[in-house]
Write a protein that holds these residues in place. Structure first.
Motif, PDB file in Angstrom:
ATOM      1  N   ARG A  36     -42.220  -6.593  18.855  1.00  0.00           N
ATOM      2  CA  ARG A  36     -41.179  -6.767  19.869  1.00  0.00           C
ATOM      3  C   ARG A  36     -40.126  -7.790  19.445  1.00  0.00           C
ATOM      4  NH1 ARG A  36     -45.026  -6.603  25.271  1.00  0.00           N
ATOM      5  NH2 ARG A  36     -45.239  -4.330  25.313  1.00  0.00           N
ATOM      6  N   ASP A  37     -40.485  -8.679  18.532  1.00  0.00           N
ATOM      7  CA  ASP A  37     -39.540  -9.678  18.024  1.00  0.00           C
ATOM      8  C   ASP A  37     -38.707  -9.175  16.845  1.00  0.00           C
ATOM      9  OD1 ASP A  37     -40.239 -11.591  19.893  1.00  0.00           O
ATOM     10  OD2 ASP A  37     -41.711 -12.563  18.591  1.00  0.00           O
ATOM     11  N   GLU A  38     -38.974  -7.983  16.356  1.00  0.00           N
ATOM     12  CA  GLU A  38     -38.249  -7.465  15.197  1.00  0.00           C
ATOM     13  C   GLU A  38     -36.824  -7.057  15.568  1.00  0.00           C
ATOM     14  OE1 GLU A  38     -40.139  -4.354  12.884  1.00  0.00           O
ATOM     15  OE2 GLU A  38     -42.092  -5.055  13.589  1.00  0.00           O
ATOM     16  N   PRO A  39     -35.881  -7.247  14.623  1.00  0.00           N
ATOM     17  CA  PRO A  39     -34.531  -6.741  14.844  1.00  0.00           C
ATOM     18  C   PRO A  39     -34.562  -5.220  15.018  1.00  0.00           C
ATOM     19  CG  PRO A  39     -34.617  -8.145  12.887  1.00  0.00           C
ATOM     20  CD  PRO A  39     -36.031  -7.911  13.333  1.00  0.00           C
ATOM     21  N   GLY A  40     -33.839  -4.729  16.004  1.00  0.00           N
ATOM     22  CA  GLY A  40     -33.749  -3.289  16.216  1.00  0.00           C
ATOM     23  C   GLY A  40     -34.809  -2.710  17.126  1.00  0.00           C
ATOM     24  N   CYS A  41     -35.795  -3.516  17.529  1.00  0.00           N
ATOM     25  CA  CYS A  41     -36.825  -3.024  18.442  1.00  0.00           C
ATOM     26  C   CYS A  41     -36.324  -3.154  19.879  1.00  0.00           C
ATOM     27  CB  CYS A  41     -38.131  -3.803  18.272  1.00  0.00           C
ATOM     28  SG  CYS A  41     -39.431  -3.228  19.374  1.00  0.00           S
ATOM     29  N   VAL A  42     -36.222  -2.026  20.559  1.00  0.00           N
ATOM     30  CA  VAL A  42     -35.801  -2.005  21.951  1.00  0.00           C
ATOM     31  C   VAL A  42     -37.030  -2.019  22.864  1.00  0.00           C
ATOM     32  CG1 VAL A  42     -34.541  -0.668  23.700  1.00  0.00           C
ATOM     33  CG2 VAL A  42     -33.701  -0.755  21.327  1.00  0.00           C
ATOM     34  N   LYS A  43     -38.051  -1.258  22.490  1.00  0.00           N
ATOM     35  CA  LYS A  43     -39.296  -1.175  23.272  1.00  0.00           C
ATOM     36  C   LYS A  43     -40.438  -0.862  22.320  1.00  0.00           C
ATOM     37  CE  LYS A  43     -41.807   1.449  26.688  1.00  0.00           C
ATOM     38  NZ  LYS A  43     -41.873   2.563  27.597  1.00  0.00           N
ATOM     39  N   TYR A  44     -41.589  -1.474  22.567  1.00  0.00           N
ATOM     40  CA  TYR A  44     -42.777  -1.184  21.770  1.00  0.00           C
ATOM     41  C   TYR A  44     -43.978  -1.432  22.666  1.00  0.00           C
ATOM     42  CZ  TYR A  44     -45.703  -0.985  17.562  1.00  0.00           C
ATOM     43  OH  TYR A  44     -46.616  -0.623  16.598  1.00  0.00           O
ATOM     44  N   ALA A  45     -44.765  -0.409  22.915  1.00  0.00           N
ATOM     45  CA  ALA A  45     -45.888  -0.558  23.845  1.00  0.00           C
ATOM     46  C   ALA A  45     -47.065   0.316  23.453  1.00  0.00           C
ATOM     47  CB  ALA A  45     -45.435  -0.194  25.260  1.00  0.00           C
ATOM     48  N   TYR A  46     -48.254  -0.244  23.665  1.00  0.00           N
ATOM     49  CA  TYR A  46     -49.508   0.494  23.557  1.00  0.00           C
ATOM     50  C   TYR A  46     -50.142   0.475  24.947  1.00  0.00           C
ATOM     51  CZ  TYR A  46     -49.563  -0.099  18.408  1.00  0.00           C
ATOM     52  OH  TYR A  46     -49.285  -0.084  17.068  1.00  0.00           O
ATOM     53  N   ALA A  47     -50.739   1.591  25.350  1.00  0.00           N
ATOM     54  CA  ALA A  47     -51.377   1.673  26.658  1.00  0.00           C
ATOM     55  C   ALA A  47     -52.670   2.453  26.563  1.00  0.00           C
ATOM     56  CB  ALA A  47     -50.441   2.345  27.655  1.00  0.00           C
ATOM     57  N   PRO A  48     -53.793   1.803  26.836  1.00  0.00           N
ATOM     58  CA  PRO A  48     -55.071   2.532  26.865  1.00  0.00           C
ATOM     59  C   PRO A  48     -55.046   3.575  27.986  1.00  0.00           C
ATOM     60  CG  PRO A  48     -55.435   0.151  26.861  1.00  0.00           C
ATOM     61  CD  PRO A  48     -53.966   0.375  27.086  1.00  0.00           C
ATOM     62  N   ASP A  49     -55.585   4.736  27.714  1.00  0.00           N
ATOM     63  CA  ASP A  49     -55.646   5.802  28.707  1.00  0.00           C
ATOM     64  C   ASP A  49     -56.811   5.513  29.657  1.00  0.00           C
ATOM     65  OD1 ASP A  49     -56.420   8.328  29.997  1.00  0.00           O
ATOM     66  OD2 ASP A  49     -54.883   9.196  28.693  1.00  0.00           O
ATOM     67  N   PRO A  50     -56.553   5.366  30.951  1.00  0.00           N
ATOM     68  CA  PRO A  50     -57.639   5.019  31.875  1.00  0.00           C
ATOM     69  C   PRO A  50     -58.692   6.112  32.038  1.00  0.00           C
ATOM     70  CG  PRO A  50     -55.616   5.439  33.088  1.00  0.00           C
ATOM     71  CD  PRO A  50     -55.267   5.467  31.620  1.00  0.00           C
ATOM     72  N   GLY A  51     -58.350   7.354  31.702  1.00  0.00           N
ATOM     73  CA  GLY A  51     -59.300   8.453  31.859  1.00  0.00           C
ATOM     74  C   GLY A  51     -59.926   8.934  30.569  1.00  0.00           C
ATOM     75  N   ASP A  52     -59.557   8.300  29.445  1.00  0.00           N
ATOM     76  CA  ASP A  52     -60.043   8.758  28.143  1.00  0.00           C
ATOM     77  C   ASP A  52     -60.293   7.537  27.255  1.00  0.00           C
ATOM     78  OD1 ASP A  52     -60.591  10.041  25.746  1.00  0.00           O
ATOM     79  OD2 ASP A  52     -58.848  11.370  25.835  1.00  0.00           O
ATOM     80  N   PRO A  53     -61.466   6.936  27.382  1.00  0.00           N
ATOM     81  CA  PRO A  53     -61.755   5.717  26.622  1.00  0.00           C
ATOM     82  C   PRO A  53     -61.549   5.923  25.117  1.00  0.00           C
ATOM     83  CG  PRO A  53     -63.479   6.129  28.231  1.00  0.00           C
ATOM     84  CD  PRO A  53     -62.591   7.354  28.205  1.00  0.00           C
ATOM     85  N   GLY A  54     -60.868   4.960  24.506  1.00  0.00           N
ATOM     86  CA  GLY A  54     -60.601   5.023  23.077  1.00  0.00           C
ATOM     87  C   GLY A  54     -59.234   5.580  22.738  1.00  0.00           C
ATOM     88  N   LEU A  55     -58.576   6.238  23.705  1.00  0.00           N
ATOM     89  CA  LEU A  55     -57.249   6.808  23.477  1.00  0.00           C
ATOM     90  C   LEU A  55     -56.189   5.766  23.834  1.00  0.00           C
ATOM     91  CD1 LEU A  55     -55.613   9.368  22.700  1.00  0.00           C
ATOM     92  CD2 LEU A  55     -55.569   9.893  25.164  1.00  0.00           C
TER      93      LEU A  55
END
Length: 105
Positions: A36-55
């Motif tokens: 997120r601190d890199e030049p040119g990064c507007v958005k960067y996100a990881y989200a665990p899937d609540p219905g599929d553990p490990g995804l």
């Protein structure tokens, strides 16, 4: 506001073994924060899937393909690639889209 025509959007996912998820949380948090601190990064996100553990869902927006390419060369990304292998990443599917405009829904 419409993005620059060079803007790229990344959507995808990766899967880790469920038993690796707890150990992966801190390295994931580190790579997300550093990215997120890199030049040119507007958005960067990881989200665990609540219905599929490990995804883990991935969503990114970059000002340009050049910024994205620079991201892949960073030390924190190289470390994250090694970490994912160590955690036993089972699959990875990432797609790059070129954005031609945006609209809030």
């Amino acid at each position: 506001m419409s993005p620059d025509p060079k803007t790229v959007v990344i959507i995808g996912h990766f899967r880790l073994p469920v038993e690796s998820m707890e150990a992966a949380r801190e390295p994931m948090a580190r790579v997300v924060a550093a990215t997120r601190d890199e030049p040119g990064c507007v958005k960067y996100a990881y989200a665990p899937d609540p219905g599929d553990p490990g995804l883990i869902h991935v969503s990114e927006v970059w000002e340009s393909r050049k910024a994205l390419d620079a991201h892949f060369a960073t030390p924190h990304m190289k470390q994250w690639q090694a970490d994912r292998a160590e955690f036993g990443m089972l699959e990875r599917e990432i797609t790059l889209y070129t954005a031609s405009g945006s609209e809030k829904l």
